[in-house]
Design an enzyme around this catalytic site. Structure first.
Site: not given
Ligand code: DGJ
Length: 743
Positions: A477, A543
């Site tokens: 991430d 997301d």
């Molecule tokens: C952003 C990601 O896109 C989510 O899927 C998740 O992993 C969160 N960060 C976790 O903080």
């Protein structure tokens, strides 16, 4: 020959440069290069002694002789016009004013204000031999002895007809040379009068925008230190009104995960180009004597219709030796199931529920590491938090494995929380400028990976955890933009080196753990580009898991990427980011086509929901060989409420289509829809595909289309693609699936 990147290579290249006229006979002997593959021709002219210029990029020209190609060149020659330069203007793949180009220069830079303009002369041309990916190519080395610069330009064509090019500049002068930018361009015909590119934001990535390709420069820039949630995957130019299935189009992609620039430029001299390169910050790239800078690959694809342009990219990506070839496993990701609420017992129960529906990879998302109880703390402390996991992750990992699943783990390696042990011990390991911390984002700062000790620390911690738990998969991430990103060691702009360090970190981990897979995630879909994909196996497209949003986000992400690289998850009934509620068939039928996963607390799902989900998982498992090798087709349906998408097997033997209602339609019934991409003369038996074969009946007398209610109809590919078939009336935010089998 490869490009001069190491010192000995640079010196060898310089030596060749100084041999101009003796060892460079090959340049004169191969003045025109016709690179062709996959229905594409790229005609490169090197006859003038300057940098290569492209006479044609687009449809294959067939078996053109040298005389034919020389005629192409003669026919392209310009006239001198009133109040213009007294030379007929031309431009190369790295345009220069010295050839009469008055648009954006390819190389911009200077030596303390001097040597700002170049006139490169080619010293060496080497053909590049083909391999599994590249069909052929040319490497050109050119020198400007006055400016004290060497420029290497590499141009390649892949078997599927994607072209890619990049430049590398070496300072062979005696004083430092500052590179402000190095862009490469591809010409497009002036008939390409319309532009399509993409924009977006968090939870709504890759929204298309279209406008006229008028005189001037349309530049799409990322100054976010990452590819960007609003980045355009491609800038496409085409004939007005082009669509997925028709209209000639050309598109370019800049493969770089840091600051970059993609441009479409039309000049008043009758030229139109697409291109781009890295966007360098002021003073970011100063080349000491013998220093070299290499720009990113710029990829181009063309086609008749966007589907054809995408197909070339998909085929190219699938041919890469590193492309994931094993079946894309069904993933369960814990994020929207539990967020930061980590409890080993609950997570073992979630793993049980996941295994029960057929999940193959269990991914523990954010919340496992030291002090990471919320987004406000803990980044950088890459130890398992004993307060939550008193026995470490071992019991969960063993449980997951005992259920026959792989184990994946979330990291955010390039970041640091000010509230962390790491930041308290090394407050200086943070990218910053002006002696102040940059504005924080998600309560976090960026760890300076260009600092050798910071880099080694993160690498060793990741390596230790991956080794200890034999992690199969990292969800990597990166949840903020890089702003005011100065290096901790010298305060100079650090985005270029930080981007390279992140690549190196991924490369080193993969070298140490060759079976490790990596997912590229950045606040969702903020790091999706072809360079990060050289070291990652999946991207997290957004997301937002709302299936209605995903249908748009994934449709446009697939302009560049084949479906198997795009992660798509079935969320809970109510989507977290939008509050919309969707039937399971709409959620699962949307995730089906991509790299399928689940992000839902299955412990709270009813036994009926779990049983239905298990049917979708087994449908995905049976279809993934087709979905992840076949050709993506997106029908041009005139009703904006309907979206028709499919995948056709490479051998034309079968296909799957989804017909989705994005909104209520003004038409009822919706009429015939074309199902494109099938073999024209073959006959296909069409059947509704369970579990997405149920359609609502409006009123007691309403029926489905006749063939639907009878269960099948057989038609030729020509009829399906050109005439169409009645599709059922659907409630909004519902979908049905159709299977086509060649008979
Ligand atoms: C952003 C990601 O896109 C989510 O899927 C998740 O992993 C969160 N960060 C976790 O903080």
């Amino acid at each position: 020959m490869t490009e001069p990147t190491t010192a000995p290579e640079r010196i060898a290249a310089r030596d060749r440069a100084t041999e101009r006229g003796s060892g460079s006979g090959r340049a004169a002997g191969h003045a025109i290069h016709h690179l062709r593959a996959g229905g594409t021709s790229l005609v490169l002219d090197l006859s003038g002694g300057g940098l290569p210029r492209i006479l044609h990029w687009g449809d294959a020209l067939g078996e053109a002789t040298i005389a034919d190609l020389e005629a192409v060149r003669a026919a392209a020659e310009r006239q001198v016009v009133s109040n213009g330069l007294d030379v007929a203007p031309t431009f190369s793949v790295v345009p220069e004013q010295s050839t009469g180009w008055l648009g954006t220069p390819g190389l911009s830079g200077h030596r303390d204000g001097r040597d700002f303009s170049t006139a490169f002369a080619v010293t060496h041309v080497d053909p590049i031999e083909g391999d599994a990916v590249v069909a052929e190519g040319v490497q050109v080395v050119a020198a400007d002895d006055v400016a004290g610069l060497l420029l290497a330009v590499t141009v390649q064509i892949t078997h599927s007809g994607v072209v890619r090019l990049r430049g590398a500049v070496t300072n062979v002068g005696e004083t430092p040379y500052t590179v402000d930018g190095l862009a490469v361009v591809l010409p497009v015909p002036i008939e390409a009068e319309e532009i399509l590119d993409l924009t977006g934001r968090h939870v709504r990535e890759r929204a298309p925008q279209r406008h006229a390709f008028t005189t001037g420069t349309h530049a799409r820039e990322s100054r976010r230190g990452r590819t960007g949630l609003d980045a355009t995957l491609l800038v496409v130019a085409g004939v007005p009104g082009f669509s997925f299935r028709s209209g000639e189009v050309w598109g370019v992609h800049v493969a770089w995960s840091g600051n970059h620039r993609t441009l479409a430029e039309r000049t008043s001299q009758g030229d139109a180009v697409l291109g781009g390169g890295e966007l360098l910050l002021p003073g970011e790239m100063v080349l000491q004597p013998e220093g070299a800078y290499r720009g990113p690959w710029v990829y181009g694809s063309h086609g008749h219709g966007l589907d054809a342009l995408s197909a070339r990219f998909h085929e190219y990506l699938r041919a890469r030796p590193g492309h994931p070839r094993a079946a894309r496993p069904v993933v369960l990701n814990t994020w929207e199931a539990v967020y930061f609420d980590h409890d080993p017992v609950a997570l073992c129960a979630l793993a049980d529920a996941a295994a029960e529906v057929g999940v193959e990879r269990f991914v523990l998302d954010d919340g496992w590491s030291l002090g990471r109880r919320s987004p406000r703390a803990g980044l950088g402390d890459w130890w398992v938090d004993p307060a939550v996991w008193p026995d470490g992750l071992g019991p969960l990992v063993s449980h997951v494995r005992s259920l026959g699943m792989d184990f994946g783990l979330w990291f955010e390696p390039e970041m640091v929380s000010p509230d962390s042990e790491l930041a308290r011990r090394h407050p200086d390991w943070i990218l910053s400028a002006g002696g102040r911390l940059p504005p924080s984002s998600r309560s976090q700062q960026v760890l300076d990976l260009t600092h050798p000790r910071a880099y080694a620390y993160v690498r060793d911690r990741l390596d230790a955890i991956v080794t200890e738990y034999a992690v199969d998969y990292i969800k990597w991430d990166h949840n903020r933009d890089l702003v005011e990103a100065g290096r901790s060691l010298d305060g100079r702009p650090g985005v270029h080196l930080q981007t390279r360090a992140a690549y190196r970190l991924m490369d080193e981990l993969r070298e140490r753990h060759p079976a490790l897979e990596i997912e590229s995630c950045s606040s969702g879909g903020g790091r999706i580009d072809l360079e990060v994909l050289e070291r990652t196996d999946r991207v997290w497209a957004s997301d937002c898991i709302d299936a209605l949003e995903r249908r748009q986000i994934e449709r446009w992400t697939a302009l560049l990427l084949p479906p198997e690289l795009i992660g798509s998850h079935v969320g809970a009934e109510t989507a977290q980011w939008t509050g919309r509620r969707h039937a399971l068939s709409f959620r699962a039928g949307t995730a089906l086509f991509w790299s399928f996963g689940i992000e839902w607390d299955l412990r709270t799902a009813s036994s009926e929901q779990r049983a239905e989900l298990a049917r979708w998982v087994s449908l995905y498992k049976s279809l993934r060989p087709l979905l992840h090798t076949g050709r993506v087709v997106r029908a041009d349906h005139p009703d904006p409420a309907l979206q028709i998408q499919g995948t056709v097997a490479r051998d034309g033997s079968e296909a799957v289509f989804a017909v989705a209602a994005l909104a209520t339609s003004a038409w009822s019934p919706p009429g015939r829809a074309r199902l494109p991409g099938l073999e024209a003369d073959a006959r296909y038996r069409l059947r509704p595909l369970p579990p997405a074969d149920e359609i609502p009946r409006y009123g007691p007398d309403a029926r489905g289309p006749r063939w639907w209610d009878e269960g099948e109809v057989t038609l030729t590919g020509r009829v399906l693609g050109g005439v169409g078939v009645q599709i059922p009336a659907l409630q909004p935010e519902r979908l049905v699936l159709i299977h086509a089998e060649r008979v």
